[in-house]
Design an enzyme around this catalytic site. Structure first.
Site, PDB file in Angstrom:
ATOM      1  N   HIS A 324     126.161   2.786 -20.456  1.00 56.57           N
ATOM      2  CA  HIS A 324     125.971   1.840 -19.357  1.00 56.57           C
ATOM      3  C   HIS A 324     127.212   1.669 -18.495  1.00 56.57           C
ATOM      4  O   HIS A 324     127.097   1.271 -17.328  1.00 56.57           O
ATOM      5  CB  HIS A 324     125.530   0.476 -19.896  1.00 56.57           C
ATOM      6  N   GLY A 325     128.378   1.938 -19.029  1.00 56.40           N
ATOM      7  CA  GLY A 325     129.553   1.793 -18.182  1.00 56.40           C
ATOM      8  C   GLY A 325     130.858   2.044 -18.910  1.00 56.40           C
ATOM      9  O   GLY A 325     130.942   1.923 -20.131  1.00 56.40           O
TER      10      GLY A 325
END
Length: 498
Positions: A324-325
């Site tokens: 996700h990041g």
């Protein structure tokens, strides 16, 4: 290009639909795919032409590897191809998404002085990279055949799912693009597609983007929040991300239906789940499918004992958080989800009436399971939304501050949306000192309405169970017009950042 924009709805989509069906009607089968792929690349490059070079390079590299695998005759060459595929795709993803994060931490730990590149993250790189990675892995293991270049490009770039999923596989997409029976205009499919797309559009524009106004302000002012404002801000974010991702998923499926292409369900009322494990069987379902198929099962899944199962489960959620990041906050969020799923798998506590395949020591009623699940997911989003670990821990600390800073009124005042204009003017005329209470009431009412919608049937259930009659058409028309009028305040989708 955003789904929720004038250029997409009134120019791009009509042109793409018209060109697709016209070319297919003329039996220009390959030409139709070339046209669709070209329009999809325009859709992707609209944000930044620089993005086009990145996705084209990724496509060419993977397709070339697929071509080379046609000459693979030994286990060694297959393994070599697999290694090259992993290095190509994960290396690509690492450079654009994780380079700065990795070397920033190297600098911090070892007091090194590596120069950070501050690379602009291409939109949807995690989605189209995983999509191609799944194909290359299956090519190298002999589970996928080689396809023509235009088929492959169409598979990767099909615009409804290109930027924020679902993460589709060649098995579910290639046969559909090859099926000439899907190339003719089908009114029933098209009508259902419009309904699904419009409901998703309403979720994004009328709910997610409005909820984002107080949420963004709240997370910018974390040092000043009190207990009440912190809880309301995180509840608003929980609902915002639900309608944002659910809205995109609906729109993607609706657009697919307009082209007679069935995209997999990616979002299935996750907030109705009574366990964290159940929630993850309903949230971002195609990402979970990818990690189960290409990480969990190859590592042994649940076949090699309890300890190995726990480790494999934890690794899946750790990687999901990292996917996700490039930030420790996402890793912390994924770790928290993994630990909660492992707790569910241990079989100590089960939810009464749920599908429990293994015996449990204690059972709790569904309503209590739902409270725990929804509550823990809310808390985990402190990590997901915060820019830093310090910011996330500050939000946790705010919950136990037990003070009144009055910031709840400032947060609610951010709901200065056009729909509230007449009420605002009336309160200003009659009792201007009460305006802050009016905003707070509007904020609470918005949360209540959003929560009520979450508990009802989802979009696909509505379309499946209700005929396309005048009442539904009137509802869809109102939502569409209201959404289009509100385009001036829209924002990008949250999952565009991944």
């Amino acid at each position: 290009m955003l789904f929720n924009s004038y250029i997409f709805i009134f120019l791009f989509l009509p042109l793409t639909l018209a060109g697709w069906y016209l070319l297919n009607r003329l039996k220009a089968w390959e030409g139709a795919k070339v046209f669709l792929a070209g329009m999809s690349l325009w859709f992707y490059g609209y944000f930044n032409v620089y993005y086009l070079a990145i996705i084209v390079a990724s496509i060419l590299g993977n397709y070339l590897l697929s071509c080379l695998m046609k000459f693979s005759r030994t286990r060694f060459t297959a393994r070599l191809g697999l290694l090259c595929g992993l290095l190509l795709n994960l290396g690509f993803l690492f450079y654009f998404k994780y380079y700065d994060f990795f070397f920033e931490n190297i600098n911090l730990i070892f007091r090194a002085n590596f120069t950070l590149k501050h690379i602009l993250l291409p939109l949807g790189i995690s989605f189209f990279t995983f999509q191609q990675l799944s194909f290359i892995i299956d090519r190298c293991t002999g589970r996928a055949e080689h396809y023509s270049f235009i088929n492959y490009v169409t598979f990767v770039t099909f615009f409804p799912q290109l930027i924020a999923g679902p993460i589709v596989t060649y098995r579910e997409m290639m046969p559909q693009f090859e099926d000439k029976g899907r190339r003719s205009f089908q009114p029933d499919n098209f009508a259902k597609g419009i309904v699904i797309f419009t409901i998703g559009l309403g979720k994004k524009v009328l709910l997610a983007d409005v909820l984002a106004l107080p949420v963004n302000f709240g997370f910018e002012q974390t040092a000043f929040l009190d207990t009440t404002s912190t809880l309301l801000v995180i509840l608003a974010y929980t609902l915002e991300i639900y309608f944002d991702f659910s809205g995109y998923s609906d729109m993607a499926i609706g657009l697919g239906k307009m082209f007679n292409i069935e995209l997999p369900v990616n979002f299935n009322s996750p907030y109705k789940a009574c366990s964290v494990k159940g929630l993850w069987q309903r949230w971002h379902m195609t990402l979970s499918r990818f990690f189960i198929q290409y990480v969990y099962i190859p590592l042994g899944g649940s076949r090699k004992g309890k300890v190995r199962t726990v480790v494999n489960t934890f690794l899946v959620f750790f990687l999901s958080g990292l996917w996700h990041g490039a930030n420790w906050t996402y890793i912390a969020w994924g770790t928290m989800q993994g630990l909660l799923v492992i707790w569910d798998n241990l079989g100590i506590v089960g939810v009464k009436g749920s599908d429990m395949k293994k015996p449990v020591r204690f059972t709790i009623p569904k309503w209590l399971g739902w409270i725990f699940t929804f509550g823990f997911f809310n808390l985990s989003l402190f990590f997901f939304r915060s820019d830093s670990m310090a910011g996330a821990f500050l939000m946790f600390r705010n919950i136990f501050a037990f003070k009144d800073t009055g910031y709840i009124y400032k947060i609610a005042a951010k709901l200065d949306v056009p729909e509230f204009y007449l009420v605002k003017q009336a309160v200003n005329l009659m009792a201007p000192d009460r305006l802050k209470y009016a905003y707070l009431l509007a904020f609470i009412l918005l949360l209540f309405v959003s929560g009520f919608i979450v508990t009802r049937k989802n979009t696909l259930e509505i379309v499946r169970e209700h005929p396309l009659n005048g009442r539904l058409c009137a509802f869809v028309t109102v939502i569409f017009v209201w959404s289009v009028i509100s385009f001036s305040q829209v924002s990008t989708f949250i999952y565009f950042n991944f």
